[in-house]
Design a protein around this motif. Structure first.
Motif: not given
Ligand code: SF4
Length: 300
Positions: A79, A84, A112, A243, A246-249
């Protein structure tokens, strides 16, 4: 080489009827329950009831400790190399610890929730633990293994295409004796042996499994929300944790393209067809919860 008959027990009506069927045939079976960690408390209580009435149940559950450990390494290396943002990395590392709840740990690991398109939950929480913790051990000890499964053809098109017996590439056999049974026959089997069905059927649930299941429909979600608001709150808390992993929040239990939260989905479940207007009847029903609303006519 002896034969080991394993009944996959979910706490639902079909697998209970399957266990009763096997007992009626005089077959020695081992009932095994794979705990997803996303079951209703009434199902755990029902399993205890079944144990008192019929005998011991072997319980298994998936463990994602190693996968979560590996994910921590990925977050700290890959990441960062991908650029990220540091606060996302920090919050992921904060939650990347096993909780001991298989469903939640699976989602923390994956960052997820499963979805209808990516339904990894069944494989990771049920199929793999059954194989690794039960079938494989028995096969290695030289036993013939028969997996008894309580699926019925009328449940879905996919299930209607299954055969009663099947040999798997892994070396065990699948046996589905209830394939042609109706739901009424399943409940009749309970009555014959004086066994109560899981009480969730009398509380508006069409099926017993995860609470809720990712495939749960609008009506069932409505029933869950009005009867078991604590389950909705638990899932909302899980959404917050996943959440952060997760990489995308972002993570929603009913993973759809809009990323709607469980609370938003519950609001939608109260609407009429089309999802725009509130259904007045449902608004009244939300306040006035009947004691019994079985989809199988079990209400007395
Ligand atoms: S019951 Fe639903 S949510 Fe639970 S493992 Fe099966 S498909 Fe996934």
């Amino acid at each position: 080489m002896s034969t080991k008959n394993i009944v996959s027990l979910s706490g639902g009506k079909d697998s209970t009827a399957l266990w009763l069927y096997a007992l009626g045939k005089g077959v020695e079976v081992v009932p095994v329950f794979a705990d997803t960690g996303n079951e209703h408390q009434k199902t755990y209580e029902y399993l205890e009831y079944l144990e008192k009435q019929l005998g011991p149940i072997h319980r298994i559950k998936a463990d994602f400790t190693k996968q979560i450990e590996h994910k921590r390494e990925v977050v700290q290396t890959k990441w960062r190399n991908e650029g990220v943002e540091e606060w996302i990395i920090e919050q992921a590392l904060n939650v990347l610890h096993p909780t001991g709840n298989p469903f939640l740990d699976l989602c923390i690991w994956k960052g997820r929730f499963p979805s209808t398109k990516a339904r990894f939950c069944t494989v990771e929480l049920k199929v793999r633990p059954f194989f690794d913790q039960v079938y494989l051990l028995l096969l290695e000890q030289g036993h013939k293994v028969i997996s008894w499964q309580g699926v019925r053809a009328e449940e879905s098109i996919a299930r209607s295409k299954l055969s009663e017996r099947e040999d798997t590439p892994e070396g065990y056999e699948i046996y589905r004796p209830l394939l042609k049974w109706t739901a009424n026959e399943v409940f009749a089997m309970h009555s014959r042996y004086g066994i109560e069905p899981n009480p969730l059927y009398k509380l508006g649930m069409g099926r017993v499994g995860c609470m809720p299941c990712i495939n749960c429909g609008k009506l069932e979600l409505f029933e869950i929300a009005r009867r078991f608001p604590e389950e909705v709150e638990r899932i909302a808390a899980w959404e917050e944790t996943v959440k952060q992993a997760s990489k995308r929040n972002g993570a929603s239990f009913f993973a759809d393209e809009n990323g709607a939260s469980i609370y938003e989905k519950v609001e939608w479940s109260k609407t009429t067809f089309g999802g725009k207007q509130y259904d007045l009847l449902k608004a009244i029903e939300m306040e006035d919860v009947p004691m019994c609303s079985s989809q199988y006519g079990l209400c007395e």
